[in-house]
Write a protein that holds these residues in place. Structure first.
Motif, short mmCIF file in Angstrom:
data_model
loop_
_atom_site.label_atom_id
_atom_site.label_comp_id
_atom_site.label_asym_id
_atom_site.label_seq_id
_atom_site.Cartn_x
_atom_site.Cartn_y
_atom_site.Cartn_z
N LYS A 1 54.87 57.16 41.32
CA LYS A 1 55.69 58.36 41.46
C LYS A 1 56.95 58.03 42.25
O LYS A 1 56.95 57.14 43.09
CB LYS A 1 54.93 59.45 42.23
CG LYS A 1 53.62 59.87 41.63
CD LYS A 1 52.92 60.91 42.48
CE LYS A 1 52.31 60.35 43.76
NZ LYS A 1 51.10 59.58 43.54
N GLN B 1 58.78 54.88 50.07
CA GLN B 1 59.38 53.56 50.16
C GLN B 1 60.72 53.57 49.45
O GLN B 1 60.84 54.16 48.38
CB GLN B 1 58.49 52.56 49.41
CG GLN B 1 57.88 51.53 50.30
CD GLN B 1 56.85 50.73 49.54
OE1 GLN B 1 56.63 50.94 48.35
NE2 GLN B 1 56.24 49.80 50.23
N GLU C 1 52.06 69.93 45.72
CA GLU C 1 53.37 70.43 46.16
C GLU C 1 53.28 71.94 46.15
O GLU C 1 52.97 72.53 45.12
CB GLU C 1 54.48 69.97 45.22
CG GLU C 1 55.85 70.59 45.53
CD GLU C 1 56.95 70.12 44.57
OE1 GLU C 1 57.88 69.45 45.03
OE2 GLU C 1 56.86 70.43 43.36
N ARG D 1 53.55 58.75 51.49
CA ARG D 1 54.48 57.83 52.14
C ARG D 1 55.60 57.46 51.18
O ARG D 1 55.38 57.35 49.98
CB ARG D 1 53.74 56.56 52.56
CG ARG D 1 52.77 56.79 53.70
CD ARG D 1 51.61 55.82 53.62
NE ARG D 1 50.68 56.05 54.71
CZ ARG D 1 50.72 55.39 55.87
NH1 ARG D 1 51.63 54.46 56.07
NH2 ARG D 1 49.83 55.66 56.82
N PHE E 1 63.59 56.50 45.45
CA PHE E 1 62.55 56.50 46.49
C PHE E 1 61.19 56.56 45.82
O PHE E 1 60.93 57.46 45.01
CB PHE E 1 62.70 57.72 47.40
CG PHE E 1 63.79 57.59 48.44
CD1 PHE E 1 63.66 56.71 49.50
CD2 PHE E 1 64.93 58.38 48.36
CE1 PHE E 1 64.65 56.60 50.45
CE2 PHE E 1 65.93 58.28 49.31
CZ PHE E 1 65.79 57.39 50.37
N ARG E 2 60.32 55.62 46.16
CA ARG E 2 58.99 55.58 45.56
C ARG E 2 57.97 56.20 46.51
O ARG E 2 58.10 56.07 47.72
CB ARG E 2 58.59 54.13 45.29
CG ARG E 2 59.42 53.51 44.18
CD ARG E 2 59.53 52.01 44.36
NE ARG E 2 60.34 51.43 43.30
CZ ARG E 2 59.80 50.84 42.22
NH1 ARG E 2 58.49 50.77 42.09
NH2 ARG E 2 60.58 50.33 41.28
N ILE E 3 56.96 56.81 45.95
CA ILE E 3 55.98 57.53 46.75
C ILE E 3 54.60 56.94 46.58
O ILE E 3 54.15 56.68 45.46
CB ILE E 3 55.91 59.01 46.33
CG1 ILE E 3 57.26 59.67 46.58
CG2 ILE E 3 54.84 59.76 47.11
CD1 ILE E 3 57.37 61.02 45.99
N THR F 1 61.53 72.11 39.00
CA THR F 1 60.65 70.99 38.64
C THR F 1 60.16 70.36 39.94
O THR F 1 60.75 70.58 41.00
CB THR F 1 61.41 69.96 37.78
OG1 THR F 1 62.49 69.43 38.55
CG2 THR F 1 61.93 70.58 36.50
N PRO F 2 59.07 69.57 39.87
CA PRO F 2 58.52 69.00 41.11
C PRO F 2 59.47 67.98 41.74
O PRO F 2 60.26 67.33 41.03
CB PRO F 2 57.24 68.29 40.66
CG PRO F 2 57.00 68.72 39.26
CD PRO F 2 58.29 69.19 38.69
N ALA F 3 59.38 67.82 43.06
CA ALA F 3 60.15 66.79 43.76
C ALA F 3 59.80 65.41 43.24
O ALA F 3 60.65 64.53 43.16
CB ALA F 3 59.89 66.88 45.26
N MET F 4 58.54 65.21 42.89
CA MET F 4 58.09 63.91 42.37
C MET F 4 58.07 63.92 40.86
O MET F 4 57.64 64.87 40.24
CB MET F 4 56.63 63.65 42.76
CG MET F 4 56.29 63.88 44.19
SD MET F 4 54.51 63.66 44.37
CE MET F 4 54.36 64.16 46.10
N GLU F 5 58.52 62.81 40.29
CA GLU F 5 58.34 62.57 38.86
C GLU F 5 57.60 61.24 38.72
O GLU F 5 57.59 60.42 39.64
CB GLU F 5 59.71 62.48 38.14
CG GLU F 5 60.52 63.77 38.15
CD GLU F 5 60.12 64.76 37.04
OE1 GLU F 5 59.31 64.38 36.15
OE2 GLU F 5 60.61 65.91 37.07
N THR F 6 56.99 61.00 37.57
CA THR F 6 56.35 59.70 37.36
C THR F 6 57.44 58.63 37.29
O THR F 6 58.57 58.91 36.89
CB THR F 6 55.55 59.66 36.04
OG1 THR F 6 56.47 59.79 34.95
CG2 THR F 6 54.54 60.80 35.98
N LEU G 1 60.76 60.12 43.94
CA LEU G 1 61.47 61.38 44.15
C LEU G 1 62.57 61.51 43.10
O LEU G 1 63.21 60.52 42.73
CB LEU G 1 62.09 61.41 45.55
CG LEU G 1 61.09 61.52 46.70
CD1 LEU G 1 61.82 61.47 48.03
CD2 LEU G 1 60.28 62.81 46.59
#
Lengths: 436, 436
Positions: free
Chosen positions: B80, A68, A126, A66, B65-67, B43-48, B82
């Motif tokens: 994590k 935010q 991913e 999700r 954007f936080r995940i 690189t991944p869509a998500m980073e820390t 984006l």
């Protein structure tokens, strides 16, 4: 030094070497999709929670990431999530853009998806999917084309595969035949294990799952169905003679096999009644592709669904599609050591750097070679030769051009072959020819 | 019917027509990067959040954007987010993989980024960046190569551009020269508006921002610097004669102009002292590219940063890079109507469908054409001719092959040119030749 940075678990960085290999897979798949006239779309990484929720079962809902906005309070329910697959966004796309879409719509889509699965070997949070679908036509030409695409992709990649083919209507006919119409999933879960646990254990499990002894008895001839695909179809036609839906499934399978013959498909295809993936949504053909020389499970799968867009309120749109698993294909090619040695993507030559005059000379040659489409570099600084050679080695650059006063006077470069160590003086014309 | 589905605000679907155009841009950029020996990473869509926070200023932190995993409680702080750009993930990559990376590291990266900006015309919450960087070398060959890449990319795309070039060291020298060393950002913010508001208003603003009347006076000769790039450099060399850093900046600019001349760069490049983007991180050259025939602002920008990886604890790694804005380039090409008419990606021919025998005939021809790399389709069902023609039209397929008994007997097809309406009987050999 600060703590070494890291990435979220289950995600990956891809190095240049990995990207060359991944692009080889993606480009091969894309080129085959293109040859069959499929058109690319892309959808956003984020979808509304309304689009995502309830589409992947209770378990799937829990695996959604999700999103935010930083500004949002933690207590507010996030309204967006990362896409979980490419099928639901595609269905959403077709419904949202139904005024523009011309049916039959032949689309492909190659994008990452995200799942909050527990990370483990070969399973990532991913990963890329490569989906190809035809929607808005129930012609079995669709099934044929997907089989042709599987054949072409794996032929080009040099992976020997077998395509397993089944039909949900046949499975439904069998369930009815043995008096267990409501036990379709139980039956298929059990017989799916035939290879692994053997016929006795399968029969035990069938009874444990609530099938009567009589039903299990009546299933035996079907479990023992063997011979050629045509033998199996003939036998099934007799067994399901009184079941309209079952017979329809047999006829569909027959037509697909006939079309394959007409089109000259040589891919091994096996009618496999134990194949039962995606029974929640597939309504006709079911496909699964397995590598013959590597034990890794399914590397491509798909099927026909009669109501893809029904979840978004547009009914009557039949489709058929398959999905290539790029990460598993990557692993198969690694295990088979089947990547091409030379790759046009990579730098072919680097000019070593000794000083200003040499750099200027290299600049002119580099421009001429790039004009021919040849990828070249110039080492930017006049550091030790050993360091420049180490750079060429580490980056898999096959040739180094060495320029000194003699070479400049002779309008040549000294070309070093990094594989053999050989050094030869060459002119620009020769170099163009060698590297084109 | 259920509510029409939608996508989160600020995000976009890309249709097949849009994808053809986007791929044209991405492929052009990628091909030029390749010619200059750059290597792709992803690189991944998500980073820390640790990687992302504090890197983009306070405003930037708010746009992340936080995940959350679905399993996580809303009250837990998400770990994590984006990615917001490709620069911070690249810096993180270099530090994390510093044992494997060989310097100078020439990497490119083409991936989407996400920002929780308020959506508006031309500003999206998901958009692609195309970044190219050389890190681990302070040679000005890097600056030259990036300028050559800009030249090549826009030449190939057919967009006339001017590259604006500045150097942060020169700006710092000027600030010191007028006795306002600590006012570098105030000065640049004000003089950046010279074109828009004129000299008087700029001088007013400079005083409002705290510059003394004397400092504003001393700035005047610099604001009035004109003539050729070489004229400006000569004048700056005199003005900054006593400022070591400022002179170093002048020398760097001079060397870049010299290298451009040696390499035969014909791209218009303007020494622009008002260009002051990225002063928070750029330490040397600053680049910005503007389209000449479309008023749209910057379409490419970048510069040299001496301490990219310092934020992750690895100091002493100098780099230079630029970023192409694919979405703005897309808009420029639309406004210029400069997309190529024919695109090899698209289907070249479709076989109309009349019945079973004709379908079989088409299958054999389609296989032969695809073997030549020609993208063809077969209409899957024998529906009305009008519908099949409408399909070809809507999908921009230039040729329709019509097959009847006469054609099959003559081993031909009737080829309809969808643009002219002309119909000609052709053999397979002719067709191959026409469409290759």
């Amino acid at each position: 030094m600060a703590q070494k940075p890291s990435i979220p678990k289950g995600t990956r960085d891809f190095s240049p070497e990995e990207m060359v290999r991944r692009n080889y897979i993606f480009n091969t798949i894309r080129e085959v999709f293109r040859l069959y006239g499929f058109r690319q779309i892309e959808t956003p990484a984020m979808e509304t929670m309304q689009t995502l929720m309830g589409k992947y079962g209770e378990e799937g809902d829990k695996l959604l990431f999700r999103i935010q906005n930083s500004g949002e309070k933690a207590s507010e329910a996030p309204e967006k999530g990362l896409r979980y697959d490419l099928t639901v966004p595609f269905a959403r796309y077709v419904v949202q853009h139904r005024e523009e879409v011309v049916f039959p719509f032949r689309r492909y889509q190659i994008q990452p998806v995200w799942r909050a699965d527990r990370p483990q070997k070969g399973r990532y949070r991913e990963f890329y999917q490569c989906d190809v679908d035809i929607v808005g036509s129930d012609s079995l030409m669709g099934e044929l084309e997907l089989i042709q695409i599987v054949e072409q992709v794996y032929r080009r990649l040099g992976i020997r595969v077998c395509l397993h083919l089944n039909n949900r209507k046949v499975l439904a006919g069998i369930a009815r035949l043995i008096g267990a119409e409501d036990r379709l999933v139980d039956i298929t879960v059990a017989i799916d294990k035939l290879d692994k646990i053997g016929i006795d254990k399968v029969n035990e499990e069938l009874q444990e799952r609530g099938l009567s002894a009589q039903a299990v008895d009546r299933l035996q001839p079907i479990l023992h169905l063997d011979g050629s695909n045509q033998d199996k179809l003939t036998r099934l036609r007799t067994l399901l003679a009184d079941d309209e839906i079952g017979l329809q499934g047999v006829n569909e399978l027959q037509e697909v096999f006939d079309l394959m013959q007409t089109a000259g498909v040589t891919l091994p295809v096996e009618l496999d009644l134990c194949l039962a993936r995606g029974l929640n949504y597939y309504t006709g053909a079911i496909f699964e592709v397995k590598a013959l020389d590597v034990a890794i499970g399914s590397i491509t799968g798909g099927g026909r669904y009669d109501n893809l867009t029904g979840i978004f309120g547009l009914s009557g749109v039949s489709g058929v599609g398959i999905s290539f698993g790029a990460d598993r294909i990557y692993d198969v090619l690694c295990q088979l050591n089947a990547y091409p040695e030379q790759n046009a993507e990579q730098t072919r030559l680097i000019f070593a750097c000794f000083g200003e005059a040499e750099k200027r000379y290299a600049l002119a040659w580099a421009a001429a070679l790039r004009n021919e489409g040849i990828a070249v570099e110039i080492y930017p600084e006049a550091v030790k030769m050993k360091k420049q050679m180490a750079y060429a080695d580490a980056n898999h650059i096959p040739f180094v051009a060495i320029v000194g006063e003699n070479e400049m006077n002779a309008e040549q470069v000294m070309l070093k072959n990094m594989l053999t160590g050989e050094q030869t003086p060459v002119t620009l014309a020769t170099l163009k020819q060698m590297l084109s």
